[in-house]
Structure formats: C-alpha cells, structure tokens
Design an enzyme around this catalytic site. Structure first.
Site, mmCIF file in Angstrom:
data_model
loop_
_atom_site.group_PDB
_atom_site.id
_atom_site.type_symbol
_atom_site.label_atom_id
_atom_site.label_comp_id
_atom_site.label_asym_id
_atom_site.label_seq_id
_atom_site.Cartn_x
_atom_site.Cartn_y
_atom_site.Cartn_z
ATOM 1 N N ALA A 166 0.822 -1.216 0.000
ATOM 2 C CA ALA A 166 0.000 0.000 0.000
ATOM 3 C C ALA A 166 0.855 1.265 0.000
ATOM 4 O O ALA A 166 0.527 2.244 -0.672
ATOM 5 C CB ALA A 166 -0.926 -0.004 1.213
ATOM 6 N N GLU A 167 1.923 1.255 0.754
ATOM 7 C CA GLU A 167 2.732 2.465 0.930
ATOM 8 C C GLU A 167 3.616 2.795 -0.267
ATOM 9 O O GLU A 167 3.723 3.951 -0.655
ATOM 10 C CB GLU A 167 3.623 2.336 2.178
ATOM 11 C CG GLU A 167 2.884 2.454 3.482
ATOM 12 C CD GLU A 167 2.441 3.873 3.816
ATOM 13 O OE1 GLU A 167 2.794 4.828 3.103
ATOM 14 O OE2 GLU A 167 1.727 4.021 4.818
ATOM 15 N N SER A 168 4.295 1.804 -0.810
ATOM 16 C CA SER A 168 5.331 2.110 -1.804
ATOM 17 C C SER A 168 5.349 1.188 -3.019
ATOM 18 O O SER A 168 6.176 1.395 -3.902
ATOM 19 C CB SER A 168 6.704 2.024 -1.140
ATOM 20 O OG SER A 168 6.979 0.674 -0.777
#
Length: 190
Positions: free
Chosen positions: A98-100
């Site tokens: 989700a983040e990167s």
C-alpha cells in the site's frame, strides 16, 4: 520425529508441474538462492517453515520485484523485522504494498521515505541522522517498530493502528487499503 525431505526441490517441481504452461523449468540459480536464503533465515521456527513461506511469498512478490536475489533478501528482512516487532510478516508486506509498491526509493508528498514510508524526523528524534531510510533493513526496522507501537497503543485495533501509522486517525480509507491487500494478496492462513 518424521523425516522431512528437502521441501524446496519438491515445491519447485510441483510448481512447475502445476504451472507448466506459465513457466519454464525451475532455474537452478533460483533453487540455490532459495536454499541459501533458507539457511540464512534466522527468524523462522524451523527450516520447513522458512522454505514454505519464502517460496510462497517469493512467488507472490515476483510481479513487483523480478530480481530473485533482491526479492529473497527483502523477504528475509521482512520476516525478521516483523517477527522482532511481534507483527505478522504478511501484514507488513501488505503495508509495503500500500505504501510504496515495493519501491525502496519511494518518497511521499509529505516526505516519508522507503518501502514502509517512514518520516525522516524519526532519525533526528533518535539521534541517528546517519540512518538511510532507503536502506531496506533500516526502513523495515523503523516501520515495524512504529506499527507495533501503534498496535499496542490501540489495544490491538488494527484499523486504528494503521490509521495512526499513516497519520490519518479517524479516517478509514488507508486501513481498508492495507487490509484489502492483506486479505486479497498477502494473507497466510495459520
């Protein structure tokens, strides 16, 4: 105690049989890298667990990280740091997704860095300005520790802990995104 046969060769041959139309014969280099990675994986209960988890996650992660050695190194780091922090490694993979999208050089508009998108102010807070947040081991150590802290602070409430991690407490979009990736792609049944 039952004798356990080396699982990686077995899993590779089964995988090749089941997916013969999708791939060539298992690469000898991959087999050797998996064996080496399993031997270096110190956060698993036993070799069998390491072989199963690393092969399973490596297959899932290949679309985002095609380089085998890089992928296995990351998986070993994720498992180690998540385990140290008392987190499920597959949850950490969902958060990274989700983040990167597994980009170690990712930088958010707010300035968060690395795979787990850690804010650089933490380096100053800890008196460690030399730490490199694009180094996966460093980023995972920071990120897993932060998420573990928020889970304890929120008495195990994953939605609230994820929202705190993202700086969006009170909102549900980010926790739903991480949990969605976890349930749909990374979750490992116990």
């Amino acid at each position: 105690m039952a004798l356990r046969l080396p699982l990686i060769p077995l899993l590779l041959s089964l995988s090749m049989t089941c997916h013969a139309s999708l791939r060539q014969a298992p690469e000898p280099e991959l087999r050797e890298l998996l064996l080496q990675t399993v031997a270096e994986a110190d956060s698993f209960q036993d070799r069998f667990d390491a072989e199963v988890w690393l092969l399973d996650m490596s297959t899932r992660l290949k679309r985002y990280m095609p380089a085998t050695q890089e992928r296995l190194t990351l998986l070993r780091l994720v498992h180690r740091e998540a385990s140290k922090a008392g987190l499920k490694p597959d949850l950490v993979l969902a958060l990274i997704h989700a983040e990167s999208h597994f980009d170690r050089f990712a930088i958010s508009p707010a300035g968060a860095q690395g795979m787990m998108q850690v804010m650089p102010f933490w380096k100053a807070e800890l008196g460690r300005p030399q730490d490199n947040l694009t180094d996966n081991a460093t980023n995972l150590r920071y990120g897993c520790t932060i998420l573990s802290f928020y889970l304890r602070k929120e008495n195990g409430d994953l939605n609230r802990a994820l929202a705190r991690y993202n700086g969006s407490l009170g909102q549900h979009r980010y926790p739903a995104k991480v949990i969605g990736f976890w349930q749909d792609f990374w979750y490992v049944k116990p």
